[in-house]
Design a protein around this motif. Structure first.
Motif, PDB file in Angstrom:
ATOM      1  N   ASP A   1       0.822  -1.210   0.000  1.00 10.21           N
ATOM      2  CA  ASP A   1       0.000   0.000   0.000  1.00 10.21           C
ATOM      3  C   ASP A   1       0.862   1.268   0.000  1.00 10.21           C
ATOM      4  O   ASP A   1       0.493   2.279   0.570  1.00 10.21           O
ATOM      5  CB  ASP A   1      -0.966  -0.014   1.189  1.00 10.21           C
TER       6      ASP A   1
ATOM      7  N   HIS B   1      -8.359   3.556   2.821  1.00  9.39           N
ATOM      8  CA  HIS B   1      -6.968   3.968   2.823  1.00  9.39           C
ATOM      9  C   HIS B   1      -6.620   4.879   1.649  1.00  9.39           C
ATOM     10  O   HIS B   1      -5.880   5.838   1.787  1.00  9.39           O
ATOM     11  CB  HIS B   1      -6.104   2.703   2.797  1.00  9.39           C
TER      12      HIS B   1
ATOM     13  N   ARG C   1       0.493   6.302   6.584  1.00  9.21           N
ATOM     14  CA  ARG C   1       1.243   5.192   7.161  1.00  9.21           C
ATOM     15  C   ARG C   1       0.816   3.893   6.516  1.00  9.21           C
ATOM     16  O   ARG C   1      -0.365   3.603   6.386  1.00  9.21           O
ATOM     17  CB  ARG C   1       0.979   5.109   8.658  1.00  9.21           C
ATOM     18  N   SER C   2       1.796   3.103   6.165  1.00  4.41           N
ATOM     19  CA  SER C   2       1.501   1.806   5.565  1.00  4.41           C
ATOM     20  C   SER C   2       0.862   0.883   6.592  1.00  4.41           C
ATOM     21  O   SER C   2       1.257   0.861   7.750  1.00  4.41           O
ATOM     22  CB  SER C   2       2.783   1.177   5.037  1.00  4.41           C
ATOM     23  N   LYS C   3      -0.156   0.177   6.166  1.00  8.37           N
ATOM     24  CA  LYS C   3      -0.818  -0.774   7.056  1.00  8.37           C
ATOM     25  C   LYS C   3      -0.399  -2.205   6.751  1.00  8.37           C
ATOM     26  O   LYS C   3      -0.930  -3.156   7.293  1.00  8.37           O
ATOM     27  CB  LYS C   3      -2.333  -0.615   6.925  1.00  8.37           C
ATOM     28  N   LYS C   4       0.540  -2.324   5.858  1.00  8.24           N
ATOM     29  CA  LYS C   4       0.973  -3.672   5.472  1.00  8.24           C
ATOM     30  C   LYS C   4       2.473  -3.805   5.585  1.00  8.24           C
ATOM     31  O   LYS C   4       3.198  -2.819   5.623  1.00  8.24           O
ATOM     32  CB  LYS C   4       0.537  -3.967   4.042  1.00  8.24           C
TER      33      LYS C   4
END
Length: 743
Positions: A250, A298, A526-529
Motif C-alpha cells: 500500500d 486507505h 502510514r503503511s498498514k501492510k
DNA sequence: ATCCTTGATGAT
DNA sequence: ATCATCAAGGAT
C-alpha cells in the motif's frame, strides 16, 4: 531358513507368518523393541503372567548379562498414531476428502496453544508454506521415534541399526541384542508413519483438499510460474514471481532507488513491462487483474489505464477515468463489457475518492490492451486524428504511420486540451498515449475531482479527473522538465454530473514553489501492510524475522530426520549407516552404483597383488561405509571374496512399492502417482541398461542361490510387501517378488 | 465466447 | 482467521 521361521506382526497388526490379524489378546508385545507378535505363531510362549509382562521377542532375546531396558511409552505412541490413522481410514462416514483432511491434521496439523516452541508469532506471519505447524505429529510421531534403548528422540528413524562391528545404539551407545542386530528390520510402524507423512505431503500439493497455499516472496521464482494447482500452464494461469521492490503493497507515490535493492534505481517514468506480472513484481501496480489498486479506507495507490472503458478519455497529461463495477461478472465472466447496474463510490471506487480528497500521488500505468502484437501486425490501421485522439478507421496502413500520427497528435496536444467530439466518441478509439506494447509507467498523477454521471451504456459510472504531477517528463514528450502546475481542463460532462467531490484541504502531494518540484507536503499515509520483499538490513523487525526463519522449528527438525539426505524427500525404505546418516535404500544404492568394493592392483612387474579396498565415503560425511554397503544387514560376510565385484545390490526400484493416496483402496488414478510410476519406470530403464552388473549378479545368485544379502533383503521385502498390501488392499495376499521377477 | 486462474478486499 | 467475491488478465 531358520531366521525367517519366526516373524512379528507388521504395521497393520497382521502377522507376517500366518498373514492373519490377531486380536489384542492374541498379541504379545516385546518389552525391548515393542514389536507385536502373534502368540499362536510363536515357537515358545511365556508360561506365566509375570513372564508375559517381561516377554522379549525372539529378536531381542539377549544373553544373561545384558539387562533388559525399561519400558517407555515410545512405540506405544507410534502405535497410537497408526491406530488413529487406521480409525480415520475405517470411518465410513467420512469422504475421502475428509479423511485426507483428518490425516493432514493428525500428521501436520495446526500448532496447539500449549506449544512451547516459539511458533506463535510464526504462525501469525502470512506467507508461509503449509510445512509449518504439526505439533500433533510431533507429539505422536515424535514420541514414537523415541529410541527403545536410550529413550531419546532418535536422530535416525531406522529402528534397528548396527554399528560397524559394535552392536550399539548410534546415540546412546547401549548395546543392542545380538539377534536383533543380526536381523534388523525396518520398523513397520515407522514406515506407516512415514508413508502417512508422505501422503499428507502429496495431498498438500495435489490440491485434493483446499489448503491455503501461500508462497513466501523469497521462495518465489523471479519469473511468473505455473503452480501445482493450475490445470493449464503458461502465462494465462500463472502465479506471480518475486516482488523485487521493498515498498509495502500500500505504498503511495513513486518507487525510489532506495526501495529497489536489485537495481538501485527505482521505477522510472517510461519503464516498460511485458505483462501485468512484471509490472507487479516491480511494484508499479500490484493487482494482476484489477485496474485499480487501493483500499476503500486507505486510498488508491495506482491505476492501469488500458482503454477498457468506452467512457475513458486519455489526453496524456490528464485523463478521465471510469471506476469499476456495474458489470455482471458472475461465474467466470471477466470480459463482459455490458454494464447492468450503477457504479457506486465503494470499494475501489471509494479508494480513488479517498486519494482525490487527500491529494495523494497515484501511480499511473498505461497499457495497450489485448493482443497488442497481433494488433500491430494484422490490424495495420489507418488513423484519423480527431481532437487529440487517434481513431482507428480502416484496416490498412503500417505501424510507422501510426507512430507518425501519434507524434502529430502529441504535438497538437501540447498546444492545449482538445475535447473529443461527442459524435465520434462511440467509435473504436485508442489512446494515443498508450505504449506500443505491454505496460508502461507514466508517472504520478493526482485525482483532482470525481463525480458520477450516466455512462454511455445508460448506467451511472464513477468518474475521475487525473492530472499529471510528476517531476519527470511524460514518456511521450521531449520536454526536459516535469509537470508544471497548470489550470484544470474544462470538463463538459461535469454539467450533468452528480455526487461531485473536490478536495477541500491542501493536497498531500503538491508542487513546492521554491524547489520547483513535486513532493510530499504532508506526511505520507502510514503503511498498514508489511513489506513483501525483505531487506534484512533495514530494521530490527526484519532482523527478528530473519532470525526466526533461521531457527528451525521442532516440526522441521523431525521432518528433517525423516528425510533422506540424498533425495531430500521423506525416506522410502530407510537405511542408516554406521555413521548414523539416513538415506532411502534406493538413494544410497544409487550413490554407489557401478562402484566396486575392491580394485585390483598391478605391481610394476605386472604381477597381480592383493586387491585394494575401495573407500566408499558416506554421502553425508567422510566415513568409509563400504563395509556397511557390502552388507547393510550383517556387516562382514564370509562370502566377501565371492562378492568381490558385486555392486550394491537391488538397484532396480520396485514399482509396486510406490504408494500414493490416490491409489488407495478405490484405486482411482492419481496424477502424481502416475507421474511417479512413470519416473520410476524411467529410472528402471536407465538402470537396466547396465547389463554387466546385472549379469554378474545373476552369476553370483546362480552360484550360491540367494546370497545372504538377498536373504536379508527378501526378509525386508516381505515386511515391506506386507506393509504395502496392508495399506493398498488389505485383502490381497502377500506378493513377494524378487528383483528378477520385475525384469 | 469461454475457460481457468491469481491475489486483494472486506464481511463474517 | 476464513471465505466469498471481485478485478481493465491471458490463452484457446
Amino acid at each position: 531358513m531358520a531366521q525367517v521361521s519366526e516373524l512379528p506382526c507388521d504395521g497393520d497388526g497382521i502377522c507376517m507368518l500366518c498373514k492373519e490379524k490377531p486380536s489384542d489378546e492374541d498379541k504379545l508385545t516385546c518389552v525391548t523393541c515393542f514389536t507385536p507378535w502373534h502368540v499362536t505363531c510363536l515357537a515358545s510362549r511365556p508360561e506365566t503372567l509375570a513372564s508375559t509382562l517381561r516377554w522379549e521377542c525372539p529378536d531381542c532375546t539377549m544373553p544373561e548379562d545384558c539387562a533388559p531396558v525399561a519400558v517407555s511409552g515410545g512405540d506405544v505412541a507410534a502405535g497410537e498414531l497408526v491406530a488413529s490413522i487406521r480409525a480415520i481410514e475405517a470411518d465410513e462416514s467420512l469422504t475421502e476428502r475428509e479423511k485426507a483432511r483428518k490425516r493432514q491434521k493428525l500428521l501436520s496439523g495446526r500448532v496447539e496453544s500449549s506449544d512451547e516452541e516459539d511458533e506463535m508469532s510464526m504462525k501469525k506471519k502470512k506467507g508461509k508454506e503449509k510445512v509449518e505447524g504439526g505439533d500433533d505429529v510431533l507429539k505422536v510421531v515424535g514420541m514414537g521415534l523415541i529410541c527403545s534403548f536410550c529413550m531419546q528422540l532418535p536422530e535416525r528413524p531406522v529402528t534397528k541399526w548396527i554399528g560397524q562391528g559394535k552392536n550399539t545404539c548410534a546415540k546412546c551407545r547401549r548395546s543392542i541384542p545380538p539377534k536383533m542386530a543380526n536381523q534388523p528390520r525396518i520398523n513397520s510402524a515407522l514406515v506407516v508413519a512415514i508413508r502417512m507423512a508422505k501422503m499428507s505431503k502429496s495431498s498438500d500439493s495435489s490440491g485434493l483438499e483446499k489448503i491455503q497455499h501461500f508462497v513466501h516472496n523469497q521462495n518465489r521464482p523471479d519469473k511468473a510460474y505455473t503452480t501445482e494447482r493450475a490445470k493449464r500452464g503458461g502465462k494465462s494461469n500463472a502465479a506471480s514471481g518475486k516482488i523485487f521492490v521493498t515498498v509495502p503493497p500500500d505504498h503511495f507515490g513513486p518507487i525510489l532507488a532506495e526501495n529497489d535493492p536489485a537495481r538501485n534505481r527505482g521505477v522510472l517514468v517510461g519503464d516498460w513491462w511485458e505483462d501485468r506480472f512484471d509490472c507487479r513484481q516491480w511494484g508499479a501496480h500490484l493487482p494482476l487483474v484489477s485496474g485499480i489498486c487501493g483500499q476503500s479506507k486507505h486510498g488508491s495507490q495506482s491505476v492501469v489505464l488500458s482503454g477498457g472503458y468506452e467512457d475513458d478519455e486519455d489526453h496524456g497529461e490528464w485523463f478521465l477515468y471510469t471506476g469499476s463495477g456495474g458489470r455482471d461478472l458472475s461465474g467466470n465472466k471477466r470480459t463482459n463489457k455490458e454494464q447492468s447496474f450503477d457504479q457506486k463510490f465503494e470499494n475501489y471506487n471509494e479508494a480513488l475518492r479517498v486519494s482525490c480528497k487527500e491529494g495523494y500521488p497515484v501511480r499511473v500505468v498505461r497499457n495497450l490492451k489485448g493482443k497488442s502484437s497481433n494488433y500491430q501486425k494484422s490490424y495495420a490501421t489507418s488513423f484519423q486524428i480527431v481532437g487529440n485522439l487517434v481513431l482507428h478507421v480502416k484496416k490498412e496502413c503500417l505501424m510507422e504511420k501510426r507512430t507518425a500520427f501519434r507524434h502529430v497528435c502529441v504535438h497538437e496536444c501540447s498546444k492545449g486540451w482538445l475535447p473529443l467530439p461527442d459524435e465520434l466518441s462511440h467509435k473504436e478509439k485508442r489512446s494515443a498515449y498508450a505504449p506500443e506494447n505491454g505496460l508502461r509507467y507514466d508517472g504520478i498523477y493526482r485525482i483532482e475531482k470525481c463525480w458520477r454521471k450516466v455512462g454511455k451504456q445508460g448506467f451511472k459510472v464513477c468518474r475521475y479527473l487525473f492530472v499529471r504531477c510528476d517531476n519527470c517528463p511524460a514518456p511521450w514528450t521531449s520536454e526536459e522538465h516535469g509537470d508544471k502546475v497548470r489550470a484544470l481542463p474544462v470538463i463538459s460532462e461535469l454539467k450533468k454530473a452528480t455526487d461531485v467531490t473536490e478536495r477541500t484541504e491542501s493536497p498531500s502531494w503538491d508542487c513546492d514553489e521554491k524547489e520547483g518540484c513535486w513532493k510530499w507536503k504532508k506526511q505520507p499515509p502510514r503503511s498498514k501492510k508489511r513489506v513483501t520483499a525483505s531487506c534484512p538490513q533495514d530494521t530490527e523487525q526484519e532482523f527478528k524475522a530473519l532470525r526466526k526463519a533461521h531457527k528451525k522449528s521442532l516440526k522441521e527438525r523431525v521432518l528433517k530426520e525423516l528425510s533422506c539426505f540424498l533425495c531430500g524427500n521423506v525416506m522410502t525404505l530407510p537405511l542408516t549407516t554406521p555413521c548414523a546418516h539416513n538415506f532411502c535404500k534406493s538413494c544410497l544404492e544409487g550413490a554407489f552404483a557401478g562402484q566396486t568394493f575392491e580394485r585390483e592392483r598391478k605391481s610394476l612387474g605386472g604381477r597381480t597383488l592383493r586387491a585394494q579396498k575401495n573407500v566408499m565415503k558416506c554421502p553425508s560425511c567422510t566415513n568409509d561405509i563400504s563395509e556397511f554397503l557390502r552388507n547393510p544387514q550383517r556387516g562382514s560376510s564370509i562370502r566377501r571374496k565371492k562378492m568381490r565385484k558385486l555392486v550394491v545390490k537391488g538397484l532396480v526400484m520396485r514399482r509396486d512399492r510406490i504408494l500414493h493416496p490416490g491409489t488407495k483402496k478405490n484405486n482411482m488414478p492419481h496424477p502424481q502417482a502416475e507421474e511417479l510410476k512413470r519416473k520410476t519406470n524411467d529410472a528402471s530403464l536407465l538402470i537396466e541398461q547396465e547389463p554387466e552388473r546385472t549379469s554378474k549378479r545373476r552369476k553370483i545368485d546362480a552360484e550360491d542361490g540367494l546370497s545372504k544379502i538377498d536373504a536379508a533383503e527378501k526378509e525386508n521385502d516381505e515386511a515391506e510387501a506386507a506393509m504395502d498390501e496392508g495399506i493398498d488392499s488389505p485383502s490381497s495376499p502377500l506378493n513377494v517378488r524378487s528383483d528378477e521377477d520385475i525384469q
